[in-house]
Design an enzyme around this catalytic site. Structure first.
Site, PDB file in Angstrom:
ATOM      1  N   SER A  49     -22.365 -81.626 -50.012  1.00 11.61           N
ATOM      2  CA  SER A  49     -22.045 -81.969 -48.627  1.00 11.61           C
ATOM      3  C   SER A  49     -23.357 -81.954 -47.844  1.00 11.61           C
ATOM      4  O   SER A  49     -24.375 -81.405 -48.334  1.00 11.61           O
ATOM      5  CB  SER A  49     -21.089 -80.930 -48.044  1.00 11.61           C
ATOM      6  OG  SER A  49     -21.749 -79.676 -48.005  1.00 11.61           O
ATOM      7  N   ASP A  81     -22.320 -86.296 -50.321  1.00 11.97           N
ATOM      8  CA  ASP A  81     -20.867 -86.467 -50.232  1.00 11.97           C
ATOM      9  C   ASP A  81     -20.416 -86.469 -48.760  1.00 11.97           C
ATOM     10  O   ASP A  81     -20.882 -85.634 -47.968  1.00 11.97           O
ATOM     11  CB  ASP A  81     -20.237 -85.276 -50.992  1.00 11.97           C
ATOM     12  CG  ASP A  81     -18.757 -85.449 -51.260  1.00 11.97           C
ATOM     13  OD1 ASP A  81     -18.287 -86.593 -51.344  1.00 11.97           O
ATOM     14  OD2 ASP A  81     -18.065 -84.408 -51.405  1.00 11.97           O
ATOM     15  N   HIS A 177      -8.012 -82.960 -50.557  1.00 11.60           N
ATOM     16  CA  HIS A 177      -9.131 -82.040 -50.761  1.00 11.60           C
ATOM     17  C   HIS A 177      -8.632 -80.597 -50.757  1.00 11.60           C
ATOM     18  O   HIS A 177      -7.744 -80.237 -49.980  1.00 11.60           O
ATOM     19  CB  HIS A 177     -10.156 -82.179 -49.620  1.00 11.60           C
ATOM     20  CG  HIS A 177     -10.996 -83.423 -49.718  1.00 11.60           C
ATOM     21  ND1 HIS A 177     -11.075 -84.340 -48.707  1.00 11.60           N
ATOM     22  CD2 HIS A 177     -11.802 -83.889 -50.698  1.00 11.60           C
ATOM     23  CE1 HIS A 177     -11.910 -85.324 -49.063  1.00 11.60           C
ATOM     24  NE2 HIS A 177     -12.345 -85.074 -50.269  1.00 11.60           N
ATOM     25  N   HIS A 205     -11.034 -88.635 -54.860  1.00  8.41           N
ATOM     26  CA  HIS A 205     -11.436 -87.398 -54.167  1.00  8.41           C
ATOM     27  C   HIS A 205     -10.325 -86.365 -54.365  1.00  8.41           C
ATOM     28  O   HIS A 205      -9.200 -86.724 -54.713  1.00  8.41           O
ATOM     29  CB  HIS A 205     -11.646 -87.666 -52.681  1.00  8.41           C
ATOM     30  CG  HIS A 205     -12.973 -88.310 -52.399  1.00  8.41           C
ATOM     31  ND1 HIS A 205     -13.989 -87.664 -51.743  1.00  8.41           N
ATOM     32  CD2 HIS A 205     -13.450 -89.533 -52.731  1.00  8.41           C
ATOM     33  CE1 HIS A 205     -15.042 -88.473 -51.664  1.00  8.41           C
ATOM     34  NE2 HIS A 205     -14.734 -89.612 -52.255  1.00  8.41           N
TER      35      HIS A 205
HETATM   36  P1  13P Z   1     -11.718 -80.963 -54.341  1.00 11.65           P
HETATM   37  O1  13P Z   1     -12.573 -79.951 -53.661  1.00 11.65           O
HETATM   38  O2  13P Z   1     -10.327 -80.931 -53.869  1.00 11.65           O
HETATM   39  O3  13P Z   1     -11.842 -80.889 -55.832  1.00 11.65           O
HETATM   40  O4  13P Z   1     -12.310 -82.393 -53.911  1.00 11.65           O
HETATM   41  C1  13P Z   1     -13.663 -82.654 -54.065  1.00 11.65           C
HETATM   42  C2  13P Z   1     -14.036 -83.886 -53.352  1.00 11.65           C
HETATM   43  O5  13P Z   1     -13.284 -84.830 -53.285  1.00 11.65           O
HETATM   44  C3  13P Z   1     -15.365 -83.947 -52.728  1.00 11.65           C
HETATM   45  O6  13P Z   1     -15.498 -85.024 -51.887  1.00 11.65           O
END
Ligand code: 13P
Length: 286
Positions: A49, A81, A177, A205
């Site tokens: 991130s 990301d 997520h 995702h």
């Molecule tokens: P999770 O954290 O639910 O596995 O998703 C990760 C994600 O999509 C990062 O953009």
């Protein structure tokens, strides 16, 4: 080799495989993530991130990923990301990230398209790949909750891709997520429809909430990048709680951290093998 997303996903498309995109939550876990990909014989996307990138330092992450890719002869893409601002994206590209995601999913379609175009222009001129998003992924990430996900509209996705030359497209198909206590129900009708209309590599995702039993079918439906974040975060944290809680004074901090990284290694190794899509009878974790 240190590669961009387009190259890695084109290779995956040719092999009908998927590439694991694993969120690094700290610097400690990154070397074991790359070693696990190497041992699985798979490429890997290390993604951060914008917050984690700032915490560790973008140039530090680039240096680590590049040197490990070269030393271990493993294909690594370093990806930013869910970036929402051009400043974060520019900094990542200028620091040497090999791909970025511009997340304009909360914007109106036209604005998402215009901002995505700007990102693509800047990135492609520097050989950096771009992922964008149509539809939204619900759930919680980095403490931010999007209550309701929105399915991707296939017509809108096609229109977007006619105008914006992205290298991967994140789609809303029923994942969330941060879902680690249960598994999600995927919208297979929509996934198949998107696959029939779109050649651009598709991205899942919220991978933590997807059953491993679904990986093979997702790969066969054009999913080329599969994001896993929360499972790593939860596993590292729970292992740390166990080890750091045991002793107040340790011979070395390593003794507490190595088991945490080993737990990450095991997950990345296991999933990377599944994503290769070679042996569909391979055991999945339940
Ligand atoms: P999770 O954290 O639910 O596995 O998703 C990760 C994600 O999509 C990062 O953009």
């Amino acid at each position: 080799m240190y590669k961009n997303l387009k190259t890695i996903l084109t290779e995956a498309q040719n092999l009908n495989s998927t590439v694991g995109a694993f969120n690094a939550h700290n610097l400690e876990m990154v070397p074991d993530m790359i070693r696990a990909a190497k041992d699985a014989g798979a490429p890997i996307i290390i993604q951060t991130s914008a917050g984690t990138a700032q915490y560790i330092g973008m140039k530090t992450l680039v240096a680590l990923c590049k040197s490990m890719a070269e030393d271990l002869l493993v294909d690594v893409d370093l990806h930013l990301d869910h970036a929402k601002t051009f400043d974060d994206i520019k900094e990542a590209i200028d620091s040497g990230y090999s791909s970025v995601m511009f997340d304009g999913s909360s914007l109106l379609f036209k604005e998402n398209m215009e901002k995505s175009l700007r990102v693509v222009d800047y990135a492609h001129a520097r050989n950096v790949s771009v992922e964008c998003e149509i539809g939204t992924i619900g759930g919680t990430e980095e403490g931010v909750t999007v209550a309701e996900g929105k399915y991707t509209d296939p017509e809108q996705a096609v229109l977007f891709l006619q105008k914006v030359d992205v290298d991967a497209l994140a789609v809303g198909v029923g994942t969330h997520h941060g879902q680690f206590k249960s598994k999600t129900q995927l919208n297979w009708d929509l996934i198949e429809k998107l696959h029939s209309k779109i050649n651009t590599p598709l991205v899942i995702h919220g991978g933590t909430g997807v059953s491993e039993n679904d990986y093979h079918r997702l790969t066969n439906n054009g999913i080329r990048k599969f994001n896993v974040g929360t499972e790593l975060l939860v596993t590292w944290t729970r292992t740390a709680q166990r080890y750091f809680g045991k002793t107040e004074v340790n011979q070395s901090l390593r003794n507490n951290i190595v088991p945490c990284n080993k737990a990450i290694y095991d997950i990345v190794l296991h999933k990377s093998k599944l994503f290769l899509n070679k042996d569909t009878k391979m055991n999945v974790m339940v």
